[in-house]
Design a protein around this motif. Structure first.
Motif, PDB file in Angstrom:
ATOM      1  N   LYS A   9       0.828  -1.209   0.000  1.00 58.47           N
ATOM      2  CA  LYS A   9       0.000   0.000   0.000  1.00 58.47           C
ATOM      3  C   LYS A   9       0.863   1.261   0.000  1.00 58.47           C
ATOM      4  O   LYS A   9       0.522   2.264  -0.633  1.00 58.47           O
ATOM      5  CB  LYS A   9      -0.949  -0.010   1.204  1.00 58.47           C
ATOM      6  CG  LYS A   9      -2.082  -1.021   1.085  1.00 58.47           C
ATOM      7  CD  LYS A   9      -3.085  -0.863   2.220  1.00 58.47           C
ATOM      8  CE  LYS A   9      -4.272  -1.810   2.033  1.00 58.47           C
ATOM      9  NZ  LYS A   9      -5.291  -1.657   3.096  1.00 58.47           N
ATOM     10  N   HIS A  13       0.507   3.581  -3.420  1.00 60.08           N
ATOM     11  CA  HIS A  13      -0.083   4.909  -3.249  1.00 60.08           C
ATOM     12  C   HIS A  13       0.951   6.006  -3.499  1.00 60.08           C
ATOM     13  O   HIS A  13       0.617   7.066  -4.034  1.00 60.08           O
ATOM     14  CB  HIS A  13      -0.701   5.038  -1.852  1.00 60.08           C
ATOM     15  CG  HIS A  13      -2.014   4.348  -1.727  1.00 60.08           C
ATOM     16  ND1 HIS A  13      -3.218   4.962  -2.000  1.00 60.08           N
ATOM     17  CD2 HIS A  13      -2.319   3.062  -1.389  1.00 60.08           C
ATOM     18  CE1 HIS A  13      -4.209   4.106  -1.825  1.00 60.08           C
ATOM     19  NE2 HIS A  13      -3.689   2.939  -1.447  1.00 60.08           N
ATOM     20  N   ASN A 142      -1.121   1.559   7.709  1.00 61.79           N
ATOM     21  CA  ASN A 142      -1.937   2.757   7.495  1.00 61.79           C
ATOM     22  C   ASN A 142      -1.145   4.058   7.301  1.00 61.79           C
ATOM     23  O   ASN A 142      -1.686   5.142   7.533  1.00 61.79           O
ATOM     24  CB  ASN A 142      -2.934   2.940   8.648  1.00 61.79           C
ATOM     25  CG  ASN A 142      -3.965   1.836   8.683  1.00 61.79           C
ATOM     26  OD1 ASN A 142      -4.366   1.318   7.637  1.00 61.79           O
ATOM     27  ND2 ASN A 142      -4.379   1.454   9.883  1.00 61.79           N
ATOM     28  N   LYS A 183      -6.244  -6.134  -1.881  1.00 56.22           N
ATOM     29  CA  LYS A 183      -7.297  -5.130  -1.865  1.00 56.22           C
ATOM     30  C   LYS A 183      -6.772  -3.867  -1.184  1.00 56.22           C
ATOM     31  O   LYS A 183      -6.117  -3.943  -0.152  1.00 56.22           O
ATOM     32  CB  LYS A 183      -8.516  -5.661  -1.110  1.00 56.22           C
ATOM     33  CG  LYS A 183      -9.690  -4.695  -1.106  1.00 56.22           C
ATOM     34  CD  LYS A 183     -10.879  -5.280  -0.356  1.00 56.22           C
ATOM     35  CE  LYS A 183     -12.039  -4.296  -0.352  1.00 56.22           C
ATOM     36  NZ  LYS A 183     -13.214  -4.834   0.389  1.00 56.22           N
ATOM     37  N   GLY A 184      -7.070  -2.723  -1.762  1.00 59.94           N
ATOM     38  CA  GLY A 184      -6.616  -1.457  -1.185  1.00 59.94           C
ATOM     39  C   GLY A 184      -5.338  -0.940  -1.785  1.00 59.94           C
ATOM     40  O   GLY A 184      -4.881   0.150  -1.439  1.00 59.94           O
ATOM     41  N   GLY A 188      -7.936   3.084  -5.645  1.00 60.26           N
ATOM     42  CA  GLY A 188      -9.168   2.585  -5.035  1.00 60.26           C
ATOM     43  C   GLY A 188     -10.088   3.719  -4.641  1.00 60.26           C
ATOM     44  O   GLY A 188     -10.352   4.635  -5.422  1.00 60.26           O
ATOM     45  N   ASP A 189     -10.573   3.674  -3.411  1.00 61.87           N
ATOM     46  CA  ASP A 189     -11.474   4.716  -2.905  1.00 61.87           C
ATOM     47  C   ASP A 189     -10.708   5.871  -2.264  1.00 61.87           C
ATOM     48  O   ASP A 189     -11.330   6.830  -1.780  1.00 61.87           O
ATOM     49  CB  ASP A 189     -12.437   4.116  -1.869  1.00 61.87           C
ATOM     50  CG  ASP A 189     -13.358   3.072  -2.487  1.00 61.87           C
ATOM     51  OD1 ASP A 189     -13.676   3.221  -3.692  1.00 61.87           O
ATOM     52  OD2 ASP A 189     -13.744   2.129  -1.774  1.00 61.87           O
ATOM     53  N   THR A 190      -9.388   5.784  -2.241  1.00 62.09           N
ATOM     54  CA  THR A 190      -8.584   6.830  -1.608  1.00 62.09           C
ATOM     55  C   THR A 190      -8.463   8.042  -2.530  1.00 62.09           C
ATOM     56  O   THR A 190      -8.126   7.915  -3.705  1.00 62.09           O
ATOM     57  CB  THR A 190      -7.164   6.304  -1.288  1.00 62.09           C
ATOM     58  OG1 THR A 190      -7.275   5.141  -0.479  1.00 62.09           O
ATOM     59  CG2 THR A 190      -6.350   7.370  -0.584  1.00 62.09           C
TER      60      THR A 190
END
Length: 581
Positions: A9, A13, A142, A183-184, A188-190
């Motif tokens: 992640k 990102h 996170n 997933k993530g 994505g939804d970020t």
């Protein structure tokens, strides 16, 4: 959340934010610790990745792409001395104002200063030469939003204000392979970090009026355009010059010598003219309005220093900066150059103002061009090699110029042309390293590119030719081979025959053909003008690496140039004497 998920992640990102913020290309050099970044860039559909084995050449290659596209380009390397090899290109990018996003992978903090392999101190390793540096946190649960913020800030710092390089150091723990199926991962939804909005600097109406009043006090004004990359400036500045009735000294890297704009006010041969003692003393302006960096011409530099106490100097820069190496008491104007020219022109009557001052410079420029371009002599020489190359350059192409003597010969022998040719050089630090790689970077952006350089510069960056072979990049290279460093022949040490050749002349004694063929290129060695003109004309349509090696003599170099400059002076004096009769 396990290590692999946190790592995945974090890097997905991070890379996705770089792409969202405007990074479209990345140059990757292979290595282990940089695995998370390399794989993630290769997986991202919006970023084109290039692989270059030599970090020094890779950084200059990225520099060339960024120059041509005017967009930020990322660099990725592993830990250790790989990152140190970026240093020369980072320095050039800083002084040339080219946006690079340098990403160096690193060992985790617990392995630093412990004797671990490939673990050197990479913190702030580029020192003063980056606009922004950060040692990022390790990938943890996170903190991928933190990674996005750092990526967004890095790109913003690289492109805002005066563009330049930035450096992010990214430590990674093993294992180093992300799992892109998680997933993530990716966006994505970020929500990505928004790109900051910015506007161009311009003067208010009172400041424009004050500057116009200052310029209007004398008809003997001068506009100077030094190295700069904004192709829109040519039309804007020549329109302003026509309304003011002043000449424009156009550096070869000003983007004013080539193109379809009005060139009636453009003076290309000012460097040759200012070598005339009469011109240097007599043709003194009352003000100089300069756009871009200081011109290549050292003669111009000495001229403005000679008249520093009697000439008003105004230097325009898009953002705060102090590019004034002549040591003059200048007035700085921080405003976008094209917009400033348009603001000033809008307050002046339309038309082409004619003054005696302008006419004199125009006539002298015609005289100087005639003298500089006359009969080339039987033997090949650097000056006419430039002139004939200029004739052969394709329309809508890039002409990349090496430092040392090539850029100076282009200054003297590249005259105005209607062809749309973008002229570039690494004039930030003026080094001879990485020139081939930078030119290949410009070629990688899709425009036909021709490179002119000397044999020493060619030797410095032969590794760069690998990208031409591996990526099938077309590039024409004209090597002026005088078997050594010709520029040193102009310096006082040339009078010391005991040590000159060993320490300064530095003859290579190399056959370039095997090196060119090793990288899949075509090599042509030329020794006559007929061979040379045929080779450069043929290369204009070539779609492969083509190296034209022009064999010239260092023994005749200084005398040839001095003779041309003396002829210019004599012709100007004859013109003045005839004009006064």
């Amino acid at each position: 959340m396990g290590h692999v998920e946190a790592l995945t992640k974090y890097v997905t990102h991070f890379v996705d934010q770089l792409a969202f913020s405007g990074v479209r290309q990345v140059v990757i050099s292979p290595g282990s610790r940089s695995t998370p970044l390399a794989l993630t860039f290769a997986e991202h559909s919006e970023v084109k990745h290039w692989v270059h084995l030599d970090e020094r050449s890779a950084a200059f290659f990225a520099l060339g792409i960024a120059r041509q596209t005017k967009e930020p380009v990322a660099l990725v390397c592993t830990s250790g001395t790989a990152a140190a090899n970026y240093y020369p290109a980072v320095v050039e990018a800083y002084y040339s104002r080219v946006p690079l996003v340098v990403l160096t992978a690193d060992r985790p903090h617990e392995l630093r200063e412990t004797g671990a392999p490939q673990a050197i101190n990479q913190l702030q390793m580029y020192g003063y030469y980056v606009k922004f540096h950060a040692d990022l946190a390790l990938p943890e649960e996170n903190n991928f939003i933190y990674a996005r913020r750092q990526a967004a800030r890095a790109v913003d710092q690289a492109v805002s204000g005066q563009p330049g390089p930035v450096h992010l150091n990214l430590p990674f723990r093993e294992p180093l392979i992300p799992d892109f199926s998680l997933k993530g991962a990716w966006r994505g939804d970020t929500l990505p970090v928004p790109v900051p909005a910015a506007g161009k600097k311009q003067l208010d109406s009172q400041a424009v009026s004050d500057l116009l009043e200052q310029l209007g006090r004398s008809d003997k004004g001068l506009i100077v355009v030094g190295p700069q990359i904004d192709e829109e400036l040519a039309e804007a500045v020549t329109d302003l010059a026509a309304r003011l009735g002043v000449p424009v000294f156009a550096d070869p890297l000003s983007q004013l010598r080539a193109g379809d704009h009005d060139k009636r006010h453009v003076i290309e041969s000012y460097g040759a003219l200012l070598k005339s003692p009469w011109v240097k003393e007599t043709m003194k302006p009352d003000y100089i309005l300069r756009f871009g960096a200081m011109p290549v011409s050292k003669t111009y530099l000495k001229w403005v220093q000679h008249h520093k106490d009697t000439v008003d100097h105004v230097v325009v820069d898009d953002e705060p900066g102090y590019r004034e190496p002549a040591g003059l008491a200048v007035q700085y104007i921080w405003a976008e150059a094209v917009e400033l020219c348009r603001q000033l022109a809008a307050e002046l009557p339309e038309g082409n103002v004619q003054t005696t001052w302008l006419a004199e410079w125009q006539q002298m420029n015609t005289i100087a061009k005639t003298e500089m371009m006359k009969d080339p002599s039987a033997a090949l020489n650097e000056g006419h090699a430039v002139a004939y190359l200029a004739e052969a350059l394709p329309d809508q192409s890039t002409f990349f110029i090496g430092n040392s003597m090539p850029i100076r010969d282009v200054d003297s022998f590249f005259m105005s042309t209607p062809k749309r040719v973008t002229m570039m050089a690494n004039r930030g630090a003026n080094g001879i390293d990485g020139v081939i790689s930078t030119a290949l970077g410009t070629a990688a952006a899709g425009q036909k590119t021709t490179l002119l350089l000397g044999d020493i510069s060619f030797f410095h960056d032969m590794n760069g030719l690998w990208m031409a072979k591996s990526q099938g990049l077309p590039l024409t290279i004209v090597v002026i081979n005088n078997d050594g460093g010709g520029i040193f022949s102009y310096l006082p040490q040339s009078k010391d025959p005991k040590h000159f050749e060993e320490l300064f002349g530095t003859p290579l004694g190399l056959d370039l053909k095997p090196a060119v063929e090793m990288y899949g290129g075509r090599h042509m060695c030329v020794q006559t003008w007929e061979e040379y003109r045929h080779a450069v004309a043929e290369s204009a349509s070539s779609q492969q690496l083509t190296v034209i090696e022009a064999m010239v003599s260092r023994d005749d170099h200084v005398d040839f140039h001095n003779t041309r400059w003396n002829d210019v002076h004599d012709a100007v004096i004859r013109w003045r004497e005839n004009d006064e009769q």
